[in-house]
Design a protein around this motif. Structure first.
Motif, PDB file in Angstrom:
ATOM      1  N   MET A   1       0.848  -1.178   0.000  1.00 27.08           N
ATOM      2  CA  MET A   1       0.000   0.000   0.000  1.00 27.08           C
ATOM      3  C   MET A   1       0.892   1.239   0.000  1.00 27.08           C
ATOM      4  O   MET A   1       1.843   1.317   0.749  1.00 27.08           O
ATOM      5  N   SER A   2       0.561   2.176  -0.809  1.00 27.20           N
ATOM      6  CA  SER A   2       1.362   3.400  -0.948  1.00 27.20           C
ATOM      7  C   SER A   2       1.099   4.341   0.216  1.00 27.20           C
ATOM      8  O   SER A   2      -0.025   4.487   0.694  1.00 27.20           O
ATOM      9  N   SER A   3       2.169   4.957   0.698  1.00 28.27           N
ATOM     10  CA  SER A   3       2.012   5.921   1.785  1.00 28.27           C
ATOM     11  C   SER A   3       2.130   7.350   1.256  1.00 28.27           C
ATOM     12  O   SER A   3       2.487   8.258   1.988  1.00 28.27           O
ATOM     13  N   GLY A   4       1.849   7.547  -0.036  1.00 28.32           N
ATOM     14  CA  GLY A   4       1.934   8.876  -0.651  1.00 28.32           C
ATOM     15  C   GLY A   4       0.889   9.821  -0.069  1.00 28.32           C
ATOM     16  O   GLY A   4      -0.108   9.411   0.520  1.00 28.32           O
ATOM     17  N   LEU A   5       1.153  11.073  -0.251  1.00 29.16           N
ATOM     18  CA  LEU A   5       0.214  12.081   0.226  1.00 29.16           C
ATOM     19  C   LEU A   5      -1.007  12.145  -0.686  1.00 29.16           C
ATOM     20  O   LEU A   5      -0.903  11.969  -1.895  1.00 29.16           O
ATOM     21  N   ALA A   6      -2.130  12.409  -0.097  1.00 29.04           N
ATOM     22  CA  ALA A   6      -3.350  12.573  -0.882  1.00 29.04           C
ATOM     23  C   ALA A   6      -3.253  13.860  -1.699  1.00 29.04           C
ATOM     24  O   ALA A   6      -2.669  14.844  -1.247  1.00 29.04           O
ATOM     25  N   PRO A   7      -3.780  13.876  -2.905  1.00 26.47           N
ATOM     26  CA  PRO A   7      -3.720  15.096  -3.713  1.00 26.47           C
ATOM     27  C   PRO A   7      -4.482  16.232  -3.037  1.00 26.47           C
ATOM     28  O   PRO A   7      -5.507  16.022  -2.405  1.00 26.47           O
ATOM     29  N   THR A   8      -3.938  17.409  -3.166  1.00 24.34           N
ATOM     30  CA  THR A   8      -4.564  18.591  -2.589  1.00 24.34           C
ATOM     31  C   THR A   8      -5.085  19.467  -3.715  1.00 24.34           C
ATOM     32  O   THR A   8      -4.380  19.698  -4.692  1.00 24.34           O
ATOM     33  N   LEU A   9      -6.293  19.917  -3.582  1.00 27.79           N
ATOM     34  CA  LEU A   9      -6.855  20.811  -4.581  1.00 27.79           C
ATOM     35  C   LEU A   9      -6.368  22.229  -4.313  1.00 27.79           C
ATOM     36  O   LEU A   9      -6.543  22.758  -3.222  1.00 27.79           O
ATOM     37  N   ILE A  10      -5.747  22.801  -5.312  1.00 26.68           N
ATOM     38  CA  ILE A  10      -5.266  24.174  -5.199  1.00 26.68           C
ATOM     39  C   ILE A  10      -6.272  25.060  -5.910  1.00 26.68           C
ATOM     40  O   ILE A  10      -6.574  24.832  -7.089  1.00 26.68           O
ATOM     41  N   PRO A  11      -6.813  26.060  -5.227  1.00 24.12           N
ATOM     42  CA  PRO A  11      -7.810  26.905  -5.867  1.00 24.12           C
ATOM     43  C   PRO A  11      -7.213  27.650  -7.067  1.00 24.12           C
ATOM     44  O   PRO A  11      -6.067  28.086  -7.020  1.00 24.12           O
ATOM     45  N   ASN A  12      -7.983  27.756  -8.108  1.00 22.16           N
ATOM     46  CA  ASN A  12      -7.567  28.475  -9.296  1.00 22.16           C
ATOM     47  C   ASN A  12      -8.069  29.914  -9.176  1.00 22.16           C
ATOM     48  O   ASN A  12      -9.268  30.162  -9.298  1.00 22.16           O
ATOM     49  N   PRO A  13      -7.172  30.877  -8.933  1.00 23.33           N
ATOM     50  CA  PRO A  13      -7.612  32.271  -8.749  1.00 23.33           C
ATOM     51  C   PRO A  13      -8.388  32.816  -9.938  1.00 23.33           C
ATOM     52  O   PRO A  13      -9.372  33.524  -9.757  1.00 23.33           O
ATOM     53  N   VAL A  14      -7.979  32.471 -11.142  1.00 22.44           N
ATOM     54  CA  VAL A  14      -8.657  33.007 -12.329  1.00 22.44           C
ATOM     55  C   VAL A  14     -10.101  32.513 -12.386  1.00 22.44           C
ATOM     56  O   VAL A  14     -11.021  33.284 -12.656  1.00 22.44           O
ATOM     57  N   ALA A  15     -10.308  31.245 -12.102  1.00 19.71           N
ATOM     58  CA  ALA A  15     -11.670  30.703 -12.083  1.00 19.71           C
ATOM     59  C   ALA A  15     -12.494  31.361 -10.978  1.00 19.71           C
ATOM     60  O   ALA A  15     -13.687  31.645 -11.170  1.00 19.71           O
ATOM     61  N   MET A  16     -11.854  31.637  -9.850  1.00 17.17           N
ATOM     62  CA  MET A  16     -12.563  32.315  -8.750  1.00 17.17           C
ATOM     63  C   MET A  16     -12.933  33.740  -9.164  1.00 17.17           C
ATOM     64  O   MET A  16     -14.046  34.197  -8.903  1.00 17.17           O
ATOM     65  N   TRP A  17     -12.000  34.466  -9.801  1.00 18.05           N
ATOM     66  CA  TRP A  17     -12.298  35.827 -10.265  1.00 18.05           C
ATOM     67  C   TRP A  17     -13.466  35.809 -11.247  1.00 18.05           C
ATOM     68  O   TRP A  17     -14.415  36.570 -11.114  1.00 18.05           O
ATOM     69  N   HIS A  18     -13.368  34.917 -12.227  1.00 15.32           N
ATOM     70  CA  HIS A  18     -14.404  34.838 -13.261  1.00 15.32           C
ATOM     71  C   HIS A  18     -15.758  34.522 -12.630  1.00 15.32           C
ATOM     72  O   HIS A  18     -16.761  35.177 -12.930  1.00 15.32           O
ATOM     73  N   GLY A  19     -15.789  33.521 -11.776  1.00 12.10           N
ATOM     74  CA  GLY A  19     -17.044  33.128 -11.143  1.00 12.10           C
ATOM     75  C   GLY A  19     -17.643  34.226 -10.284  1.00 12.10           C
ATOM     76  O   GLY A  19     -18.860  34.442 -10.292  1.00 12.10           O
ATOM     77  N   ALA A  20     -16.793  34.937  -9.557  1.00 12.04           N
ATOM     78  CA  ALA A  20     -17.283  36.012  -8.684  1.00 12.04           C
ATOM     79  C   ALA A  20     -17.879  37.154  -9.504  1.00 12.04           C
ATOM     80  O   ALA A  20     -18.936  37.688  -9.156  1.00 12.04           O
ATOM     81  N   ILE A  21     -17.225  37.521 -10.598  1.00 10.86           N
ATOM     82  CA  ILE A  21     -17.756  38.574 -11.469  1.00 10.86           C
ATOM     83  C   ILE A  21     -19.027  38.091 -12.161  1.00 10.86           C
ATOM     84  O   ILE A  21     -20.025  38.815 -12.245  1.00 10.86           O
ATOM     85  N   GLU A  22     -18.997  36.874 -12.634  1.00 12.40           N
ATOM     86  CA  GLU A  22     -20.157  36.319 -13.328  1.00 12.40           C
ATOM     87  C   GLU A  22     -21.382  36.260 -12.421  1.00 12.40           C
ATOM     88  O   GLU A  22     -22.513  36.393 -12.888  1.00 12.40           O
ATOM     89  N   ASN A  23     -21.178  36.084 -11.123  1.00 12.15           N
ATOM     90  CA  ASN A  23     -22.294  36.004 -10.182  1.00 12.15           C
ATOM     91  C   ASN A  23     -22.946  37.346  -9.873  1.00 12.15           C
ATOM     92  O   ASN A  23     -23.988  37.382  -9.233  1.00 12.15           O
ATOM     93  N   ILE A  24     -22.344  38.434 -10.313  1.00 14.71           N
ATOM     94  CA  ILE A  24     -22.969  39.745 -10.132  1.00 14.71           C
ATOM     95  C   ILE A  24     -23.772  40.040 -11.393  1.00 14.71           C
ATOM     96  O   ILE A  24     -23.245  40.018 -12.503  1.00 14.71           O
ATOM     97  N   SER A  25     -25.026  40.328 -11.228  1.00 17.22           N
ATOM     98  CA  SER A  25     -25.917  40.572 -12.368  1.00 17.22           C
ATOM     99  C   SER A  25     -25.389  41.692 -13.269  1.00 17.22           C
ATOM    100  O   SER A  25     -24.939  42.729 -12.769  1.00 17.22           O
ATOM    101  N   PRO A  26     -25.487  41.510 -14.580  1.00 16.53           N
ATOM    102  CA  PRO A  26     -25.086  42.588 -15.487  1.00 16.53           C
ATOM    103  C   PRO A  26     -26.096  43.735 -15.495  1.00 16.53           C
ATOM    104  O   PRO A  26     -25.813  44.815 -15.992  1.00 16.53           O
ATOM    105  N   HIS A  27     -27.269  43.514 -14.909  1.00 10.97           N
ATOM    106  CA  HIS A  27     -28.348  44.497 -14.962  1.00 10.97           C
ATOM    107  C   HIS A  27     -28.481  45.347 -13.701  1.00 10.97           C
ATOM    108  O   HIS A  27     -29.233  46.320 -13.694  1.00 10.97           O
ATOM    109  N   ALA A  28     -27.789  44.991 -12.640  1.00 12.42           N
ATOM    110  CA  ALA A  28     -27.895  45.717 -11.375  1.00 12.42           C
ATOM    111  C   ALA A  28     -26.500  46.095 -10.900  1.00 12.42           C
ATOM    112  O   ALA A  28     -25.720  45.231 -10.508  1.00 12.42           O
ATOM    113  N   SER A  29     -26.193  47.356 -10.938  1.00 14.99           N
ATOM    114  CA  SER A  29     -24.868  47.815 -10.540  1.00 14.99           C
ATOM    115  C   SER A  29     -24.606  47.514  -9.068  1.00 14.99           C
ATOM    116  O   SER A  29     -25.453  47.780  -8.217  1.00 14.99           O
ATOM    117  N   PRO A  30     -23.424  46.982  -8.748  1.00 13.49           N
ATOM    118  CA  PRO A  30     -23.096  46.690  -7.355  1.00 13.49           C
ATOM    119  C   PRO A  30     -22.689  47.935  -6.569  1.00 13.49           C
ATOM    120  O   PRO A  30     -22.620  47.884  -5.343  1.00 13.49           O
TER     121      PRO A  30
END
Length: 128
Positions: A1-30
């Motif tokens: 059995m392998s004693s390797g480390l489990a993979p860790t998910l590293i957040p993708n900043p670009v995807a987070m930026w895109h998603g955060a902007i996309e979640n703000i309605s284009p019709h209602a100014s923040p």
């Protein structure tokens, strides 16, 4: 059995930026004083930036505040706290280590003493 480390998910900043902007309605100014039409243009340019230049900006070390920041109380009205993409709504033509290039101007991040506000999606959360 392998004693390797489990993979860790590293957040993708670009995807987070895109998603955060996309979640703000284009019709209602923040931000108060930013018209819905201005916001729609700014939002579209920010999403285009994420798609075309986001990975490059992230490699250069640009942060969410340096790109999408707004003044914590006055939003886009205080441009001295705004990130490069939260000023005019123009599309980006190139990204360098210390500047974002637009068709007629550039935004720099190496200005001594510069402070950026929270990203616009955090500002919206506080206001809404």
């Amino acid at each position: 059995m392998s004693s390797g480390l489990a993979p860790t998910l590293i957040p993708n900043p670009v995807a987070m930026w895109h998603g955060a902007i996309e979640n703000i309605s284009p019709h209602a100014s923040p931000c108060r004083y930013l018209t819905p039409a201005q916001w729609a243009k700014m939002r579209e340019a920010a999403l285009d930036f994420c798609d075309r230049f986001g990975a490059e900006a992230q490699r250069h070390g640009w942060t969410d505040r340096q790109l999408f920041g707004v003044h914590p109380e006055h939003g886009t009205l205080r441009v001295d706290y705004c990130g490069a993409l939260m000023v005019a709504g123009d599309r980006v033509h190139a990204v360098d280590a210390d500047r974002i290039v637009f068709e007629r101007t550039a935004a720099r991040r190496d200005k001594q003493g510069q402070e950026w506000g929270p990203p616009i999606w955090e500002f919206r959360a506080k206001r809404g």
